[in-house]
Design a protein around this motif. Structure first.
Motif, mmCIF file in Angstrom:
data_model
loop_
_atom_site.group_PDB
_atom_site.id
_atom_site.type_symbol
_atom_site.label_atom_id
_atom_site.label_comp_id
_atom_site.label_asym_id
_atom_site.label_seq_id
_atom_site.Cartn_x
_atom_site.Cartn_y
_atom_site.Cartn_z
ATOM 1 N N MET A 86 0.821 -1.212 0.000
ATOM 2 C CA MET A 86 0.000 0.000 0.000
ATOM 3 C C MET A 86 0.854 1.261 0.000
ATOM 4 S SD MET A 86 -2.875 1.544 -0.083
ATOM 5 C CE MET A 86 -4.053 0.198 0.072
ATOM 6 N N VAL A 87 1.892 1.302 0.822
ATOM 7 C CA VAL A 87 2.722 2.507 0.896
ATOM 8 C C VAL A 87 3.449 2.752 -0.422
ATOM 9 C CG1 VAL A 87 4.755 3.521 1.994
ATOM 10 C CG2 VAL A 87 3.008 2.460 3.387
ATOM 11 N N ILE A 88 3.994 1.710 -1.014
ATOM 12 C CA ILE A 88 4.696 1.869 -2.291
ATOM 13 C C ILE A 88 3.739 2.377 -3.367
ATOM 14 C CG2 ILE A 88 5.805 0.595 -4.168
ATOM 15 C CD1 ILE A 88 7.096 -1.180 -2.014
ATOM 16 N N ALA A 89 2.526 1.829 -3.389
ATOM 17 C CA ALA A 89 1.538 2.275 -4.378
ATOM 18 C C ALA A 89 1.190 3.747 -4.182
ATOM 19 C CB ALA A 89 0.279 1.416 -4.283
ATOM 20 N N LYS A 90 1.091 4.192 -2.931
ATOM 21 C CA LYS A 90 0.761 5.590 -2.663
ATOM 22 C C LYS A 90 1.926 6.512 -3.017
ATOM 23 C CE LYS A 90 -1.288 6.552 1.219
ATOM 24 N NZ LYS A 90 -1.580 6.564 2.663
ATOM 25 N N VAL A 91 3.129 6.121 -2.622
ATOM 26 C CA VAL A 91 4.291 6.970 -2.878
ATOM 27 C C VAL A 91 4.580 7.076 -4.371
ATOM 28 C CG1 VAL A 91 6.782 7.172 -2.552
ATOM 29 C CG2 VAL A 91 5.318 6.576 -0.610
ATOM 30 N N GLN A 92 4.451 5.972 -5.080
ATOM 31 C CA GLN A 92 4.722 5.971 -6.521
ATOM 32 C C GLN A 92 3.556 6.512 -7.342
ATOM 33 O OE1 GLN A 92 5.843 1.919 -7.467
ATOM 34 N NE2 GLN A 92 7.936 2.196 -6.708
ATOM 35 N N GLY A 93 2.409 6.690 -6.706
ATOM 36 C CA GLY A 93 1.266 7.266 -7.410
ATOM 37 C C GLY A 93 0.448 6.283 -8.220
ATOM 38 N N ASN A 94 0.737 4.969 -8.104
ATOM 39 C CA ASN A 94 -0.047 4.009 -8.871
ATOM 40 C C ASN A 94 -1.162 3.351 -8.063
ATOM 41 O OD1 ASN A 94 1.321 2.108 -7.277
ATOM 42 N ND2 ASN A 94 2.845 1.706 -8.844
ATOM 43 N N ILE A 95 -1.517 3.943 -6.921
ATOM 44 C CA ILE A 95 -2.656 3.445 -6.155
ATOM 45 C C ILE A 95 -3.945 3.536 -6.967
ATOM 46 C CG2 ILE A 95 -3.080 5.692 -5.073
ATOM 47 C CD1 ILE A 95 -3.598 2.226 -3.485
ATOM 48 N N VAL A 96 -3.941 4.446 -7.949
ATOM 49 C CA VAL A 96 -5.122 4.589 -8.816
ATOM 50 C C VAL A 96 -5.402 3.290 -9.558
ATOM 51 C CG1 VAL A 96 -3.771 5.449 -10.779
ATOM 52 C CG2 VAL A 96 -6.186 6.058 -10.576
ATOM 53 N N ASP A 97 -4.383 2.487 -9.840
ATOM 54 C CA ASP A 97 -4.590 1.224 -10.537
ATOM 55 C C ASP A 97 -5.405 0.247 -9.702
ATOM 56 O OD1 ASP A 97 -3.069 2.203 -12.614
ATOM 57 O OD2 ASP A 97 -1.197 1.324 -11.879
ATOM 58 N N THR A 98 -5.400 0.434 -8.396
ATOM 59 C CA THR A 98 -6.204 -0.418 -7.511
ATOM 60 C C THR A 98 -7.580 0.179 -7.252
ATOM 61 O OG1 THR A 98 -4.196 -1.209 -6.407
ATOM 62 C CG2 THR A 98 -6.265 -1.536 -5.245
ATOM 63 N N LEU A 99 -7.654 1.519 -7.179
ATOM 64 C CA LEU A 99 -8.912 2.174 -6.826
ATOM 65 C C LEU A 99 -9.881 2.298 -7.997
ATOM 66 C CD1 LEU A 99 -7.613 5.045 -4.503
ATOM 67 C CD2 LEU A 99 -8.449 2.781 -3.871
ATOM 68 N N MET A 100 -9.371 2.433 -9.205
ATOM 69 C CA MET A 100 -10.245 2.695 -10.342
ATOM 70 C C MET A 100 -11.006 1.474 -10.857
ATOM 71 S SD MET A 100 -10.418 5.853 -10.912
ATOM 72 C CE MET A 100 -11.185 5.916 -12.534
ATOM 73 N N PRO A 101 -10.462 0.266 -10.819
ATOM 74 C CA PRO A 101 -11.228 -0.899 -11.279
ATOM 75 C C PRO A 101 -12.496 -1.085 -10.447
ATOM 76 C CG PRO A 101 -8.912 -1.448 -11.078
ATOM 77 C CD PRO A 101 -9.089 -0.103 -10.443
ATOM 78 N N PRO A 102 -13.461 -1.821 -10.973
ATOM 79 C CA PRO A 102 -14.736 -2.015 -10.257
ATOM 80 C C PRO A 102 -14.599 -2.986 -9.092
ATOM 81 C CG PRO A 102 -14.748 -3.253 -12.306
ATOM 82 C CD PRO A 102 -13.482 -2.451 -12.298
ATOM 83 N N LEU A 103 -13.878 -2.554 -8.084
ATOM 84 C CA LEU A 103 -13.686 -3.344 -6.879
ATOM 85 C C LEU A 103 -14.289 -2.594 -5.697
ATOM 86 C CD1 LEU A 103 -9.959 -4.465 -7.339
ATOM 87 C CD2 LEU A 103 -11.946 -5.968 -7.388
ATOM 88 N N SER A 104 -15.072 -3.277 -4.899
ATOM 89 C CA SER A 104 -15.644 -2.654 -3.709
ATOM 90 C C SER A 104 -14.583 -2.570 -2.622
ATOM 91 C CB SER A 104 -16.828 -3.481 -3.212
ATOM 92 O OG SER A 104 -16.375 -4.711 -2.673
ATOM 93 N N PRO A 105 -14.806 -1.752 -1.583
ATOM 94 C CA PRO A 105 -13.841 -1.691 -0.472
ATOM 95 C C PRO A 105 -13.585 -3.052 0.159
ATOM 96 C CG PRO A 105 -15.380 0.131 -0.340
ATOM 97 C CD PRO A 105 -15.876 -0.750 -1.437
#
Length: 267
Positions: free
Chosen positions: A94-113
């Motif tokens: 999670m931290v690497i995804a946030k720091v690198q800015g690619n957390i959007v790749d996890t948030l944008m797909p049709p996945l619920s929380p």
């Protein structure tokens, strides 16, 4: 960025099984691709702990709870290795995804929380259980230690991976920088692991410290795995199962709420 609230009705039913499987597969392949660091290194660390304690204390150390000290120590080392690596798997992802800015790749797909939570947890649990299996094989070969209650050992191994995986995801969402993540690891996770009966029986502690230890969910994880491995424990395994399950559900619920609201995940 679109946040995870108020999503339209999805075409694939209540659960996006394909998306959940894909996320879980990604989180699993993350650590399997560097298995020498994520699986073999913890085994070496566990072996070093056992060797150092054996050399430092020597064979003259009295039995603990009716078993040799190394036999008593081994399950604690195993669970400590499981929880540290389960925590590292979800928090680092999670931290690497946030720091690198690619957390959007996890948030944008049709996945619920909930699907995101379960996908990340799957990676942490699989890593924790695999490490437990690797360490258990080594203990069987070196110490001749075979689990007395394999099912109970497996249940507490899964609970350990789930609890610390959820805590790691919570910490990863909360932290915005690597130094914040390091602070959480050093001042929360490490004390929880070391001050939980890993190297001693809590019955030997003064009453105040004994009570504090019993308020630590990691104590019950270690105690439950110890019962599964060698058949002795400081507390009843059923009590430990109830405490660990409740603590895991609580951390999962808080983390789910953070994912649902997009806390510290917004651009």
């Amino acid at each position: 960025m679109q946040i995870l609230t108020d999503q339209p009705e999805r075409r694939f039913g209540a659960i996006n099984w394909m998306g959940l499987y894909t996320l879980a597969q990604r989180e699993t392949l993350r650590f399997l691709s560097v298995w020498t660091q994520t699986l073999m290194a913890p085994l070496v660390t566990a072996g070093l702990f056992l060797m150092i304690f054996n050399i430092a204390i020597g064979p003259g150390r009295p039995d603990v709870m009716g078993v040799p000290f190394l036999t008593f120590l081994a399950p604690g080392i195993m669970m400590m290795t499981v929880i540290q690596n389960a925590f590292a798997n979800t928090s680092s992802s999670m931290v690497i995804a946030k720091v690198q800015g690619n957390i959007v790749d996890t948030l944008m797909p049709p996945l619920s929380p909930l699907e995101i939570l379960l996908g990340y947890l799957a990676g942490g649990v699989v890593r924790g259980v695999l490490i437990a299996c690797v360490v258990a094989i080594a203990l069987a070969l070196v110490l001749g230690l075979v689990p007395q209650h394999p099912l109970i050992a497996l249940i507490f191994g899964i609970l350990g991976g789930a609890f610390m995986g959820a805590l790691g995801l919570f910490a990863g969402i909360f932290a915005n920088k690597f130094d914040q993540m390091a602070a959480i690891t050093n001042f929360i996770v490490t004390p929880l692991a070391f001050l939980s009966g890993t190297f001693y029986s809590v019955e030997a502690l003064p009453p105040l410290l004994n009570g504090i230890s019993h308020a630590n969910p990691v104590f019950y994880l270690i105690d439950g795995l110890r019962y599964g491995m060698i058949g002795v424990s400081d507390s009843a395994p059923l009590v430990g199962f109830a405490v660990c399950s409740g603590a895991t559900l609580l951390v999962c619920a808080v983390t789910w709420q953070m994912l649902r609201t997009g806390y510290r995940l917004k651009a």
